[in-house]
Design a protein around this motif. Sequence first.
Motif, PDB file in Angstrom:
ATOM      1  N   ASP A  39       0.796  -1.222   0.000  1.00 53.45           N
ATOM      2  CA  ASP A  39       0.000   0.000   0.000  1.00 53.45           C
ATOM      3  C   ASP A  39       0.835   1.281   0.000  1.00 53.45           C
ATOM      4  OD1 ASP A  39      -2.434  -1.455   0.113  1.00 53.45           O
ATOM      5  OD2 ASP A  39      -2.202  -1.692   2.264  1.00 53.45           O
ATOM      6  N   ASN A  90      -1.045  -5.809   3.575  1.00 51.32           N
ATOM      7  CA  ASN A  90      -1.440  -4.783   2.625  1.00 51.32           C
ATOM      8  C   ASN A  90      -2.897  -4.997   2.247  1.00 51.32           C
ATOM      9  OD1 ASN A  90      -1.763  -5.343  -0.556  1.00 51.32           O
ATOM     10  ND2 ASN A  90      -0.525  -6.977   0.342  1.00 51.32           N
ATOM     11  N   HIS A  91      -3.476  -4.000   1.638  1.00 52.98           N
ATOM     12  CA  HIS A  91      -4.864  -4.090   1.205  1.00 52.98           C
ATOM     13  C   HIS A  91      -4.991  -4.061  -0.315  1.00 52.98           C
ATOM     14  CE1 HIS A  91      -6.367  -3.638   5.300  1.00 52.98           C
ATOM     15  NE2 HIS A  91      -5.436  -2.712   5.465  1.00 52.98           N
ATOM     16  N   ALA A  92      -4.267  -3.155  -0.952  1.00 57.54           N
ATOM     17  CA  ALA A  92      -4.433  -2.912  -2.382  1.00 57.54           C
ATOM     18  C   ALA A  92      -4.133  -4.131  -3.250  1.00 57.54           C
ATOM     19  CB  ALA A  92      -3.552  -1.740  -2.815  1.00 57.54           C
ATOM     20  N   TYR A  93      -3.188  -4.975  -2.836  1.00 48.98           N
ATOM     21  CA  TYR A  93      -2.779  -6.110  -3.659  1.00 48.98           C
ATOM     22  C   TYR A  93      -3.105  -7.460  -3.003  1.00 48.98           C
ATOM     23  CZ  TYR A  93      -0.252  -2.341  -5.879  1.00 48.98           C
ATOM     24  OH  TYR A  93       0.057  -1.166  -6.506  1.00 48.98           O
TER      25      TYR A  93
END
Length: 182
Positions: free
Chosen positions: A82, A122-125
């Motif tokens: 992120d 992480n969140h985005a990936y």
Amino acid sequence: MKKAYAAPTVLKPFNKGDRSIVRVVIETPKGSRNKYKFEPKLCSFVLSKVLPDGMVFPFDFGFIPSTSAEDGDPLDVLLLMDDPAFPGCVIESELIGVIEGEQVEEGNTVRNDRLVAIANENHAYADLKDIKDMNKTLIKDIGQFFTNYHQLRGSKFKVLGIKGRKQARQLLEKAIKKNKAA
């Protein structure tokens, strides 16, 4: 008893025997024009290059400790997460693929592959499981970044191919064995 920081190059590549999770030591944070490099002789991170205005690292860049790649350095890793980390930060990650590359410097050709990993935290990936699921334009842009980066250094870099998790793991295992033999 003296307390001292350990050199990140001697850390184990895995945490507690879980070989699905690799440790990535960050050298250069995402968005940085400054290229940092761990210098084992100094046991410190040093500034090795400043990129021209407008050119920055597209993701965090680092290495997997206790490995030796074809170029003699630890295996390079581009880490997707992120927000940028900082030089020296150790991040538990999962490999999703490899950008196979060839570097020509002073007439010598050597493989210089870049593993691609996703930070566990992480969140985005979080849903990305294989490099083949990444946006093709983004992968092409990453390859172009390394081509341009090497051109600035007076060398050439060529992307040979994009491979998935299995090939990334094979490359990692080979680099661990090579490091143990050294």
